[in-house]
Scaffold this active site. Structure first.
Site, PDB file in Angstrom:
ATOM      1  CE  LYS A 195      -1.909   2.983   2.023  1.00 33.15           C
ATOM      2  NZ  LYS A 195      -1.733   4.413   1.696  1.00 33.15           N
ATOM      3  CB  THR A 250       5.671   8.361  15.790  1.00 27.98           C
ATOM      4  OG1 THR A 250       7.070   8.256  15.463  1.00 27.98           O
ATOM      5  CG2 THR A 250       5.427   7.763  17.159  1.00 27.98           C
ATOM      6  CB  THR A 252       0.410   6.379  10.723  1.00 30.75           C
ATOM      7  OG1 THR A 252       0.043   7.696  10.345  1.00 30.75           O
ATOM      8  CG2 THR A 252      -0.406   5.396   9.924  1.00 30.75           C
ATOM      9  N   GLY A 253       1.971   4.802  13.058  1.00 29.01           N
ATOM     10  CA  GLY A 253       2.540   3.547  13.571  1.00 29.01           C
ATOM     11  C   GLY A 253       1.771   3.054  14.794  1.00 29.01           C
ATOM     12  CD  GLU A 271      12.695   0.857   9.922  1.00 33.20           C
ATOM     13  OE1 GLU A 271      13.154   1.888  10.462  1.00 33.20           O
ATOM     14  OE2 GLU A 271      13.328  -0.210   9.855  1.00 33.20           O
ATOM     15  CB  CYS A 306      12.936   8.832   8.569  1.00 36.17           C
ATOM     16  SG  CYS A 306      14.085   7.816   7.640  1.00 36.17           S
ATOM     17  CD  GLU A 405       9.645  12.971  11.353  1.00 37.56           C
ATOM     18  OE1 GLU A 405       8.475  12.565  11.471  1.00 37.56           O
ATOM     19  OE2 GLU A 405      10.559  12.271  10.888  1.00 37.56           O
TER      20      GLU A 405
END
Ligand code: NAD
Length: 502
Positions: A195, A250, A252-253, A271, A306, A405
């Site tokens: 995706k 992060t 969405t992680g 990641e 990143c 970030e």
């Protein structure tokens, strides 16, 4: 698609861009298809705001079909059941086809996300090819184990593919971040549903097609372009997906972990983001070299990295000359036309990301940081999304621009008195992806390398890279490692077979 890179002019690339007709369908079970709903989403180039394509907007129904195709191929043993040397041949052929399509893929990448064509040509495509080749070569070179149990038993420790892997990837290096998943996932015999980000679906679609052309059996590699909250969520929630390999933010992680827990406890590797410190000690003898690396660490790829060295920690005494040099380099990197091979800094990925970065710049100003360079949106007449290299000085550790970030070309400079203070500031964020120290003192280098809580620590360099070394984060930068043989841990199960010999 054309001549050698170095002889091509911007006009050549613009002509190719006009002629390009991006493929924009999903790839499910070996066939291209529109979304079951018929829905599409517009793919807009951040270079000039032009619509590139209307791409299939896959949702849960398409994910269902893709996972079913992946599962069926896996159960039939179409891929995992083939001899390793044969699988190696197919993946090497895949790498060859990707390399042969270098100009087309580089152009797709640049048009889709705005990165300079020279970077797409010199970094994204070759690194993707190298990644595919490296894992292909590994396929018939890895042995399983016999455990040292004693004479009464033979205990075999073997690796098996986990089954169906879902890969959800971001837009900053669309093809390369996908390749870091695709190559080890396929090399270890799994089926894959990829995706891509809705901001950068075009190269992923082509990769799927090229893999099929290389001889990968239908259904082994499926591509479902679509939005995160529809296609991405459906994939991470799917009960017949065995593992999710995620690269992205992060926030969405954390959702992906929840989806895994809510569904089938699929394994998850993440990641995620970073806010990496780049520490410059006053004893480092070549300030110009450190400045060049510090500038590249934050301005390369428009800062959409990143591992960007977004926090510059400078020992008092060298701050002034270092910042002057970084600013000089930054001024020479004004954003330009991404299709011009001379351009070093291109467009931000889209309007949303542009506004996000500009808001951070405002927040730095209002928090009292000193704007030493840049800070403005530029090239507005182009219709695209461009921000100039930006450097803040006099940043304090609690400011948002020092902690969050930004994912743009914005450097936050903090100063420190001694190594202990630098290490404290460096580790005092929620991320832990990369870190660097510049020093000629061996003890400082080793102390820092041990103390820095990050997946990679650079000493007297930044962003040094090779497919042979693992990459990934500590803390909220995620867990699990891409690249190197360690990536196989994410996509294989360990099985013990105990045979009684008594
Ligand atoms: P993002 O989290 O917004 O999106 C990443 C992917 O997740 C996209 O494909 C998106 O469609 C999908 N997604 C979004 N919502 C989802 C949901 N609810 N369920 C399932 N999938 C969903 O991140 P981004 O803006 O695309 O990428 C930038 C981020 O990626 C930055 O934080 C960057 O640091 C990180 N990144 C990390 C690495 C690394 O190796 N650690 C590499 C590149 C980028």
């Amino acid at each position: 698609m054309g001549d050698a890179i170095d002889t091509d002019a911007a006009s050549d690339w613009h002509a190719r861009a006009r002629a390009l007709r991006p493929h924009c369908l999903a790839l499910i079970g070996g066939a291209t298809a529109p979304a079951a709903s018929g829905a599409t989403f517009d793919c807009i180039s951040p270079i000039d705001g032009r619509k590139l394509a209307a791409v299939a907007a896959c949702d849960a129904a398409d994910v269902e079909a893709a996972v079913a195709a992946a599962r069926a191929a896996f159960e039939r043993g179409d891929w995992a059941g083939r001899p390793p040397a044969e699988r190696k041949r197919v993946l090497l052929r895949f790498a060859e086809l990707v390399e042969a399509a270098t100009h087309e893929l580089a152009l797709l990448e640049t048009l889709d996300v705005g990165k300079p064509i020279r970077d797409s040509l010199m970094v994204d495509v070759p690194a993707t090819v190298r990644c595919l080749r490296w894992y292909a070569e590994a396929i018939d070179k890895i042995y399983d184990e016999v455990a040292p149990t004693g004479p009464g038993a033979l205990a075999l420790v073997t690796r098996e593919p986990v089954g169906v892997v879902g890969a959800i990837v971001p837009w900053n290096f669309p093809m390369l971040m996908a390749a870091w998943k695709i190559a080890p996932v396929l090399a270890s015999g799994n089926s894959l549903v990829l995706k891509p980000s809705e901001k950068s679906p075009l190269s992923a679609i082509r990769l799927g097609e090229l893999a099929l052309a290389a001889g990968l059996p239908p259904g082994v590699f499926n591509v479902v372009p679509g939005h995160g909250h529809t296609a991405g969520k459906a994939l991470a929630l799917h009960a017949d997906v065995d593992a999710i390999a995620f690269t992205g933010s992060t926030a969405t992680g954390k959702l992906v972990m929840q989806y895994a827990a809510q569904s089938n406890l699929k394994r998850v590797s993440l990641e995620c983001g970073g806010k990496s410190p780049n520490i410059i000690m006053a004893d480092y003898p070549d300030l110009q070299r450190a400045a060049r690396a510090a500038a590249a660490a934050i301005f390369f790829n428009q800062g959409e990295m990143c591992s960007a060295g977004s926090r510059l920690l400078v020992q008092e005494g060298v701050r002034e000359p270092l910042l002057q040099e970084i600013s000089r380099i930054g001024r020479a990197m004004a954003p330009g036309d991404p299709l011009d091979p001379q351009t070093l800094l291109g467009a931000m990925v889209d309007e949303t990301q542009t506004q996000r970065v500009l808001e951070y710049i405002d927040s730095g100003r209002s928090a009292g940081a000193r704007l030493a360079l840049g800070g403005r949106r530029v090239r507005q007449g182009s219709g695209g999304c461009y921000i100039e290299p930006t450097v803040f000085d006099e940043v304090t550790p609690q400011m948002r621009i020092a902690r969050e970030e930004i994912f743009g070309p914005v450097l936050a400079t903090l100063s420190f008195r001694d190594l202990d203070e630098a290490l404290r500031i460096a580790n005092d964020v929620s991320y832990g992806l990369a870190a660097a120290i510049w020093t000629r003192d061996l003890t400082s280098a080793h102390r820092a390398a041990r103390a820095l809580r990050a997946g990679v620590v650079y000493v007297n360099c930044y962003d040094a890279d090779d497919i042979t070394v693992p990459f990934g984060g500590y803390k909220q930068s995620g867990f699990g490692r891409d690249k190197s043989l360690h990536a196989f841990d994410k996509y294989t199960e360990l099985k013990t077979t105990w045979i009684d010999l008594t």
